[in-house]
Design a protein around this motif. Structure first.
Motif, PDB file in Angstrom:
ATOM      1  N   SER B  13       3.672   2.551   3.279  1.00  0.00           N
ATOM      2  CA  SER B  13       4.820   3.381   3.686  1.00  0.00           C
ATOM      3  C   SER B  13       5.456   4.038   2.458  1.00  0.00           C
ATOM      4  N   VAL B  14       5.646   3.262   1.401  1.00  0.00           N
ATOM      5  CA  VAL B  14       6.266   3.805   0.193  1.00  0.00           C
ATOM      6  C   VAL B  14       5.330   4.825  -0.457  1.00  0.00           C
ATOM      7  N   TRP B  15       4.035   4.580  -0.392  1.00  0.00           N
ATOM      8  CA  TRP B  15       3.056   5.511  -0.957  1.00  0.00           C
ATOM      9  C   TRP B  15       3.164   6.879  -0.286  1.00  0.00           C
ATOM     10  N   ILE B  16       3.276   6.868   1.047  1.00  0.00           N
ATOM     11  CA  ILE B  16       3.429   8.145   1.775  1.00  0.00           C
ATOM     12  C   ILE B  16       4.749   8.799   1.395  1.00  0.00           C
ATOM     13  N   LEU B  17       5.785   8.003   1.264  1.00  0.00           N
ATOM     14  CA  LEU B  17       7.098   8.536   0.882  1.00  0.00           C
ATOM     15  C   LEU B  17       7.042   9.178  -0.497  1.00  0.00           C
ATOM     16  N   VAL B  18       6.357   8.524  -1.432  1.00  0.00           N
ATOM     17  CA  VAL B  18       6.255   9.033  -2.809  1.00  0.00           C
ATOM     18  C   VAL B  18       5.521  10.371  -2.819  1.00  0.00           C
ATOM     19  N   ILE B  19       4.508  10.513  -1.951  1.00  0.00           N
ATOM     20  CA  ILE B  19       3.727  11.762  -1.931  1.00  0.00           C
ATOM     21  C   ILE B  19       4.515  12.879  -1.252  1.00  0.00           C
ATOM     22  N   ALA B  20       5.200  12.556  -0.151  1.00  0.00           N
ATOM     23  CA  ALA B  20       5.778  13.611   0.687  1.00  0.00           C
ATOM     24  C   ALA B  20       7.195  14.008   0.304  1.00  0.00           C
ATOM     25  N   MET B  21       7.975  13.084  -0.214  1.00  0.00           N
ATOM     26  CA  MET B  21       9.404  13.340  -0.408  1.00  0.00           C
ATOM     27  C   MET B  21       9.710  13.847  -1.815  1.00  0.00           C
ATOM     28  N   PRO B  22      10.895  14.462  -2.016  1.00  0.00           N
ATOM     29  CA  PRO B  22      11.309  14.825  -3.381  1.00  0.00           C
ATOM     30  C   PRO B  22      11.334  13.603  -4.278  1.00  0.00           C
ATOM     31  N   PHE B  48       2.273   5.206 -12.174  1.00  0.00           N
ATOM     32  CA  PHE B  48       0.945   5.681 -12.589  1.00  0.00           C
ATOM     33  C   PHE B  48       0.473   6.820 -11.669  1.00  0.00           C
ATOM     34  N   PHE B  49       0.767   6.703 -10.371  1.00  0.00           N
ATOM     35  CA  PHE B  49       0.325   7.715  -9.409  1.00  0.00           C
ATOM     36  C   PHE B  49       1.003   9.064  -9.689  1.00  0.00           C
ATOM     37  N   TYR B  50       2.296   9.023 -10.011  1.00  0.00           N
ATOM     38  CA  TYR B  50       3.017  10.250 -10.360  1.00  0.00           C
ATOM     39  C   TYR B  50       2.384  10.913 -11.587  1.00  0.00           C
ATOM     40  N   ASP B  51       2.044  10.080 -12.581  1.00  0.00           N
ATOM     41  CA  ASP B  51       1.430  10.638 -13.787  1.00  0.00           C
ATOM     42  C   ASP B  51       0.064  11.231 -13.487  1.00  0.00           C
ATOM     43  N   ALA B  52      -0.713  10.556 -12.649  1.00  0.00           N
ATOM     44  CA  ALA B  52      -2.053  11.055 -12.320  1.00  0.00           C
ATOM     45  C   ALA B  52      -1.972  12.385 -11.585  1.00  0.00           C
ATOM     46  N   LEU B  53      -0.908  12.543 -10.781  1.00  0.00           N
ATOM     47  CA  LEU B  53      -0.814  13.722  -9.929  1.00  0.00           C
ATOM     48  C   LEU B  53      -0.151  14.908 -10.619  1.00  0.00           C
ATOM     49  N   TYR B  54       0.929  14.656 -11.359  1.00  0.00           N
ATOM     50  CA  TYR B  54       1.771  15.755 -11.825  1.00  0.00           C
ATOM     51  C   TYR B  54       1.921  15.869 -13.336  1.00  0.00           C
ATOM     52  N   ALA B  55       1.674  14.802 -14.082  1.00  0.00           N
ATOM     53  CA  ALA B  55       2.051  14.817 -15.493  1.00  0.00           C
ATOM     54  C   ALA B  55       1.102  15.656 -16.327  1.00  0.00           C
ATOM     55  N   THR B  56       1.666  16.299 -17.325  1.00  0.00           N
ATOM     56  CA  THR B  56       0.872  17.097 -18.253  1.00  0.00           C
ATOM     57  C   THR B  56       1.647  17.216 -19.554  1.00  0.00           C
ATOM     58  N   GLY B  57       0.955  17.609 -20.593  1.00  0.00           N
ATOM     59  CA  GLY B  57       1.624  17.864 -21.876  1.00  0.00           C
ATOM     60  C   GLY B  57       2.278  16.617 -22.447  1.00  0.00           C
ATOM     61  N   ASN B  58       3.561  16.745 -22.809  1.00  0.00           N
ATOM     62  CA  ASN B  58       4.263  15.634 -23.450  1.00  0.00           C
ATOM     63  C   ASN B  58       4.647  14.517 -22.480  1.00  0.00           C
ATOM     64  N   PHE B  59       4.520  14.742 -21.171  1.00  0.00           N
ATOM     65  CA  PHE B  59       5.005  13.757 -20.205  1.00  0.00           C
ATOM     66  C   PHE B  59       3.869  12.975 -19.549  1.00  0.00           C
ATOM     67  N   ARG B  60       2.717  12.901 -20.196  1.00  0.00           N
ATOM     68  CA  ARG B  60       1.537  12.377 -19.525  1.00  0.00           C
ATOM     69  C   ARG B  60       1.673  10.941 -19.066  1.00  0.00           C
ATOM     70  N   TYR B  61       2.443  10.115 -19.760  1.00  0.00           N
ATOM     71  CA  TYR B  61       2.550   8.688 -19.396  1.00  0.00           C
ATOM     72  C   TYR B  61       3.984   8.306 -19.051  1.00  0.00           C
ATOM     73  N   PHE B  62       4.808   9.287 -18.735  1.00  0.00           N
ATOM     74  CA  PHE B  62       6.234   9.026 -18.537  1.00  0.00           C
ATOM     75  C   PHE B  62       6.468   8.104 -17.346  1.00  0.00           C
ATOM     76  N   GLY B  63       5.817   8.367 -16.223  1.00  0.00           N
ATOM     77  CA  GLY B  63       6.021   7.556 -15.018  1.00  0.00           C
ATOM     78  C   GLY B  63       5.590   6.113 -15.238  1.00  0.00           C
ATOM     79  N   LEU B  64       4.412   5.916 -15.811  1.00  0.00           N
ATOM     80  CA  LEU B  64       3.884   4.565 -16.030  1.00  0.00           C
ATOM     81  C   LEU B  64       4.791   3.784 -16.982  1.00  0.00           C
TER      82      LEU B  64
END
Lengths: 260, 83
Positions: B13-22, B48-64
């Motif tokens: 449930s949280v996984w779907i929320l993380v993908i779909a919601m702001p 880690f999922f946020y980083d895999a999906l959206y992170a780039t440049g200087n923020f590559r490991y910010f979520g993890l």
């Protein structure tokens, strides 16, 4: 009398600490060694959910339009009709100027750049960073470094990551990112800094010739617009002023982008 | 439904929320779950999922990194306030 402990008390949290560190290291190595593969998997998992959300959930946000008063809607309709007539006339002027521009470029031997259209799969506020996920990848001829536009002349970012069927666009307005720009009116070249949310800022000496409404252009012959000045912050006690710039239009409402 | 099934259902449930919601809604939910559950290690996966999906440049490991720090702090504080 002191009784020394024969056995140390057990550290119940040691297992948890080891688990946290081990899992974090494994995931970190995965991100470091296989970022593209993980992005393909993550995008593949997310795509169906994005499609369902866009088609099922987002229309619910338009329900409030049914609750508007008829009088308000009629006024708004008439205002939009007047704006449409003005915009159509401007479009005719633009078409004439655009044709003249293309002819001049042809005489100078410059080729027209071809823009590929790509749909936006995910954008802020879903993404916590100023990045878009678009549905064009290496199989559609997209490469890292390709410039991305939201209209013919408004540039917003570049492609920073490519997978076979999707790409990641990093906006120039990403927080902390520096970008060279040219003031269209004076030709001055400056370096603007991204603030996130399609905004930039730059601090310049107070007597620098920059006015409200000035356009900042991407360096190059094609003169793509990076942003327009919307606020100038001056302080009588400082010898500098801060210029705030924003990408024109609403970047986060766009459904498609154009890739050069 | 036993606690393991509940945890698995909550994870998806949280996984779907993380993908779909702001992202800011996801941050509130993940923060709440990390504080509520004694050891909500799934939060590191979502960072880690946020980083895999959206992170780039200087923020590559910010979520993890931020979820790792959050979970570490919450675990340490929990262990100290328990008598």
């Amino acid at each position: 009398m002191n009784y020394p402990l024969k056995s140390k008390p057990k550290n119940e949290n040691r297992g948890k600490v080891i688990a946290i560190i081990t899992i974090t290291l494994i995931l970190f190595l995965g991100l470091f060694l296989m970022p593209n593969y993980l992005r393909v998997v993550a995008t593949g998992v997310s795509l169906p959910i994005w499609s369902v959300t866009d088609q099922v959930v987002n229309p619910f946000f338009k329900i409030k339009n049914f609750l508007s008063f008829k009088g308000t809607l009629i006024k708004e309709n008439l205002k939009l009709q007047d704006e449409t007539v003005t915009l159509k006339l401007r479009q005719m002027d633009y078409d004439v100027l655009s044709k003249e521009n293309q002819e001049i470029k042809t005489v100078l031997g410059r080729k027209n750049s071809i823009h590929r259209v790509a749909g936006i799969l995910s954008k802020p506020p879903r993404s916590p960073f100023d990045t878009f996920v678009i549905d064009a990848g290496s199989s559609e001829g997209v490469f890292i470094g390709n410039k991305v536009y939201i209209s013919e002349n408004i540039i917003i970012g570049t492609i920073t990551n490519v997978t076979p069927h999707t790409s990641l666009v990093q906006l120039f307005s990403t927080g902390g990112l520096k970008q060279d720009a040219v003031v269209s009116r004076t030709g001055t070249m400056l370096t603007i800094t991204g603030r996130g949310g399609a905004n930039f800022e730059i601090e310049v000496p107070k007597d620098t010739d920059i006015l409200w409404g000035d356009s900042f252009l991407y360096p190059g012959l094609n003169s793509s617009i990076l942003g327009n000045v919307y606020y100038i912050d001056t302080n009588s006690q400082s010898s500098f002023k801060t210029i705030y710039i924003r990408i024109p239009g609403n970047v986060f409402d766009s459904k498609v982008v154009y890739i050069e | 439904m036993n606690s393991l099934s509940q945890r698995i259902l909550l994870f998806f449930s949280v996984w779907i929320l993380v993908i779909a919601m702001p992202w800011w809604i996801s941050v509130f939910v993940l923060l709440g779950l990390t504080l509520y559950y004694p050891f909500y290690i799934e939060v590191i996966f979502f960072g880690f999922f946020y980083d895999a999906l959206y992170a780039t440049g200087n923020f590559r490991y910010f979520g993890l990194l931020s979820t790792f720090i959050l979970l570490s702090i919450v675990s340490i504080v929990r262990s100290k306030i328990r008598t």
